[in-house]
Design an enzyme around this catalytic site. Structure first.
Site, mmCIF file in Angstrom:
data_model
loop_
_atom_site.group_PDB
_atom_site.id
_atom_site.type_symbol
_atom_site.label_atom_id
_atom_site.label_comp_id
_atom_site.label_asym_id
_atom_site.label_seq_id
_atom_site.Cartn_x
_atom_site.Cartn_y
_atom_site.Cartn_z
ATOM 1 N N LEU A 85 3.807 4.227 -14.753
ATOM 2 C CA LEU A 85 2.561 3.495 -15.000
ATOM 3 C C LEU A 85 1.898 3.070 -13.684
ATOM 4 O O LEU A 85 2.556 3.022 -12.645
ATOM 5 C CB LEU A 85 2.873 2.280 -15.872
ATOM 6 C CG LEU A 85 3.465 2.665 -17.248
ATOM 7 C CD1 LEU A 85 4.239 1.513 -17.851
ATOM 8 C CD2 LEU A 85 2.358 3.149 -18.188
ATOM 9 N N PRO A 86 0.589 2.750 -13.739
ATOM 10 C CA PRO A 86 -0.143 2.532 -12.492
ATOM 11 C C PRO A 86 0.185 1.251 -11.718
ATOM 12 O O PRO A 86 0.073 1.237 -10.505
ATOM 13 C CB PRO A 86 -1.625 2.516 -12.915
ATOM 14 C CG PRO A 86 -1.663 2.599 -14.391
ATOM 15 C CD PRO A 86 -0.295 2.846 -14.909
ATOM 16 N N THR A 116 5.370 2.609 -9.221
ATOM 17 C CA THR A 116 5.512 1.912 -7.946
ATOM 18 C C THR A 116 4.950 0.517 -8.113
ATOM 19 O O THR A 116 3.743 0.342 -8.285
ATOM 20 C CB THR A 116 4.760 2.658 -6.830
ATOM 21 O OG1 THR A 116 5.369 3.926 -6.632
ATOM 22 C CG2 THR A 116 4.797 1.873 -5.520
ATOM 23 N N LYS A 191 11.022 2.337 -1.335
ATOM 24 C CA LYS A 191 9.761 3.066 -1.321
ATOM 25 C C LYS A 191 8.711 2.356 -0.463
ATOM 26 O O LYS A 191 8.048 2.982 0.356
ATOM 27 C CB LYS A 191 9.220 3.259 -2.735
ATOM 28 C CG LYS A 191 7.839 3.906 -2.687
ATOM 29 C CD LYS A 191 7.426 4.644 -3.902
ATOM 30 C CE LYS A 191 6.096 5.367 -3.589
ATOM 31 N NZ LYS A 191 5.500 5.990 -4.745
ATOM 32 N N LYS A 266 -2.979 0.434 -1.333
ATOM 33 C CA LYS A 266 -2.249 -0.203 -2.438
ATOM 34 C C LYS A 266 -0.778 -0.428 -2.056
ATOM 35 O O LYS A 266 -0.238 -1.517 -2.241
ATOM 36 C CB LYS A 266 -2.310 0.683 -3.697
ATOM 37 C CG LYS A 266 -1.570 0.076 -4.901
ATOM 38 C CD LYS A 266 -1.034 1.135 -5.871
ATOM 39 C CE LYS A 266 0.090 0.547 -6.731
ATOM 40 N NZ LYS A 266 0.840 1.544 -7.489
#
Lengths: 319, 319, 319, 319
Positions: A85-86, A116, A191, A266
């Site tokens: 999902l975003p 993420t 990450k 982001k």
């Protein structure tokens, strides 16, 4: 959050169901779509899917998947569920919303969240899952749309060590490399740490090559020196931002494609939040963040690869 | 400066003497001492040496070198002269001073300056040399005292292409790798570009690993991920600043030895000057410069390896 | 959040009770204690108080306040309630917790939150209040413990314009200046904006005066020039960080007292979060944040006034 | 440099001629032209002028000045000489060149250099002057073309205290305020310190107001708060970069006029050089420098007032 999670998880005998039956997948976007397709083709059993976009669902159904009307229906039918999902609010509502996964999830269900998001958000959701006697692992990916289609993604996995193997048995259908990072949240941490370093390197490489050029150095000669010396890094030797130094990377194609400036902004925003939460000083990470932030709101750069920071600093013409 | 130099060099048939006889060496310090020793042992003919420090000269004389009383005496006797000096003013006075090299240099003399100085300063000296019909090349080194002793330095050489071979025939006795970078000044440019990138990477790696640690990531696991991904760089995979990740580097030895914080601040100062002169923006290079600048005046860090920036950011205890 | 709040507040006829009876106060710390005392002495009617620290409550009770056993008991008895708490999670649980204010609050209750928190958090709580038909205003203060005791604080107030007067009638007992900033959250926004500018100015002034000193300028002469010219700012003309330039400020007292480095790091953390949430670039604010962040974890600076950044940059000795 | 100058000046009885006769002026540009006109009109005796641009000289001659063919001719005829030149190399060659001032200057001549240059360069020229038994003072100005015409400039003067009065008697014809800063070079130091602080404030104010706006704050309300609080500074209360907050400043006129981005980048370049030379950390000054540097090479900002940094950060449209 971490402490709450730890406190709660202590003494709990947390296991995900062995011999699980059905798989679920939520989030059939640019990345999730091809990932789900790999699961469908390679894993045993049914694959239930859900997305707010009906076209994406139709496409998966035509390929053999079963459509669910809400996350709750996925959790009713599956005990292995992947989410892609975003951002954090989407993850939060997909798990905790009225028709969310946790409204129907059975004890022992294994959740693999490939989104993420903020490590602290991952820990919050993990805690909510734990309260329902289910297992949550964060498993963000590296590699782009191509790797998603080819099934060669890298997964950075955070969650209970005892369940890593169970997660791996599913993720292996979508990726070439699955790395155990530690407790819940550390997949996300790995990450954002890698991407912060990348974001810093790319600005650094860009200013270094621009300075070199203005001092009379040919960029290819500079590359041959730096790449064999202590300034060596991926942003220089594999993804060089100077047009013409390396073929086939965005800088040699007008900075089209690749990893967008907005996405880098982001990810550095997540790093910034995590740093502020943990009171960690990140001077260069912060400054790189602000630079990509400015680029994200400049129409010349917003849709370009993040290596276009070289064009910002050097007045290299964009195509 | 550059333009002056170019104007002057145009049309001039500039050649250094073939079949040169004697070699000279000025600057017998920590680096220059062992470099001169290698020249003495490997190159044919006499080696004349000069240093303000009498002990260094004595040591070289005992090993077979001839002592000169001033740079001028070196230039009287030699037509191949290597200089290894601490900074621009030293280079300037060694060449242009009253008893300087250019007061006696013969036409066709070849100068190889291995000092690390401002590229603009190298071009100024090159111009002075040209007026005396001599050839100047800048040839700064990478590699420390160990490589100087072993004769395995890397030389980054800027100067007339036609004379590169002549320079190489001498430098090869002191180094393993000799790279032609372009016109006069580009050797210095290559060195400061590489070191600026290194200085940036090291701060970036330090803040990345500290953030990772505070998010619960084991530094060795983070290293295994970053070093195989897009955050990969020399400062992470070869010279990691986190104690215990790599054996044998300064971070695993209380940050002793290595490349001092003060030297890094000096090199970034050269980069900063070069950037201001050429109006090149170097946002991360500037910030890294200021960070090493603060460390240079803090007694806890001034004498430590530059990777101790990890200790500054993380509160890792220094030995 | 903002949008949710706006959507919800539209069309709702939101009024706080006129002719309100009792006052409540939660959070009797360094700031809240003297603020409550001023309310007790100057406002009409009873004052109910609550704090987790029993001693603070006892002290207030001896002065005439009534003690409540939980926030819920405050809301049962009062329709005007002031809160002064350390951070967002405290505010969240004081309002939304099991024994929280909103569990018992009557329609028309007016909440004035004087805590310094994230503007987005203020909007979230405002929305929760709105659902209970109560009114929430954020009213963070400027001025320290002295101004709290003297009742001369400045309040920056965000909330429905129609209710500003009702809020002002209470805040006036504790402050000398009450500024209407706009919708809910803008009081917080004004505070973090001012403090971000202050944090930037102080680092800037410190590096400016240190540079001047190293160039041979007497700090008092530099002050007389800068304070009458375009570099003029509060951090230079009122709170100068160079010892001896201004009497009676922390820099002339070993950087003791004043506004601690850790508090400045906290406020810049709020600014950083707000900037990331709204995708606003804050290059200098970010860098200043990181500098105070490093100082906060250095025992030499953690407990000093934030103007001790001059000592960090200049090697001025700390007492 | 400083030390050389001090050594040389020690024991020298340095006085400029009393009852001096003629005045000279070199550099009749945008600033120098009107300054010379004020000298011509207000000071007694002849005014000799020189400029490379013949038109500027003609204009001054028509107003009553005498034209010289080279700086050397000025020094032959005058014992009070003002210079207003674009940068250090111009100053250096005007004084030290073949037809330079020092080739003919008489002992006791007083030089007042109003150019903005590196403090170290001012000290170098001062030393050259001292060797000819003449007196050099640096006297850079603040105030723009308007103040130059009106004779209301501020001069920041560095040089021997005993000669300050002699300098002042000339500068008073061109300025409203003449400040003694200390030894040679400190006039320049004061100017670059003030301008560095201004450059930092303007970026800081711009990011603060943009953040405020995105958080819902009206810029005029924010101004009323900040300007009465600890974030107060000239860049906010006198020269606000947000269009519409203050009338008559560049931000309310499409950022036209004012102090150009390129000039700010030049002054911060001088600050950067001075900081590197004196090993002074200037983290925010460096970053502000890099930001104006990027703007200087962007056609949208290069010719605008430096307060257009608000437009860069906020996406405010430029006219």
């Amino acid at each position: 959050m971490t402490n709450d999670y730890r406190m709660l998880s202590k003494g709990v005998r947390l296991v995900c169901v062995r011999n699980a039956s059905s798989l679920g997948f939520i989030g059939l976007g640019n990345m999730g779509g091809p990932m789900a397709m790999n699961l469908l083709n390679k894993a045993k059993g049914d694959l239930w899917v859900y997305d707010v976009n009906a076209d994406s669902v139709d496409k998966a159904v035509k390929a053999g998947a079963k459509a669910a009307s809400a996350p709750a229906e996925i959790a009713e039918n599956c005990d292995r569920i992947v989410t892609m999902l975003p951002n954090s609010p989407h993850v939060m509502s997909t798990f905790g919303g009225e028709q969310g996964l946790l409204s129907t999830a059975k004890a022992g269900t294994l959740f693999l969240d490939c989104s993420t998001i903020d490590p602290a958000a991952a820990q919050t959701v993990a805690k909510m899952c734990l309260e329902k006697e289910t297992v949550f692992m964060d498993a963000p990916v590296s590699g782009g749309v191509g790797a998603a289609a080819a099934g060669t993604l890298t997964f950075m996995v955070g969650g209970p060590a005892a369940e890593f193997e169970a997660g791996q048995s599913i993720l292996q259908h979508m990726g070439a490399k699955i790395v155990a990072c530690g407790d819940v949240g550390t997949g996300q941490a790995a990450k954002i740490c890698n991407n912060m370093m990348l974001g810093i390197s790319m600005v650094g490489v860009s200013e270094t090559y621009n300075l070199g050029k203005r001092l009379g150095l040919d960029p290819k000669i500079l590359a041959s020196i730096v790449n064999a010396a202590s300034g060596r890094c991926w942003a220089s030797d594999t993804y060089n931002p100077v047009p013409g130094v390396i073929e086939g990377v965005p800088s040699s194609n007008g900075y089209a494609g690749g990893f967008g400036t907005t996405l880098m902004a982001k990810d550095l925003g997540l790093a910034q939040d995590a740093a502020t939460n943990t009171q960690s000083p990140i001077p260069l990470g912060s400054l790189a963040h602000q630079i990509y932030r400015v680029m994200s709101s400049d129409p010349r750069f917003a849709d370009k690869d993040f290596s276009s920071v070289y064009a910002l600093l050097s007045e290299e013409k964009l195509l």
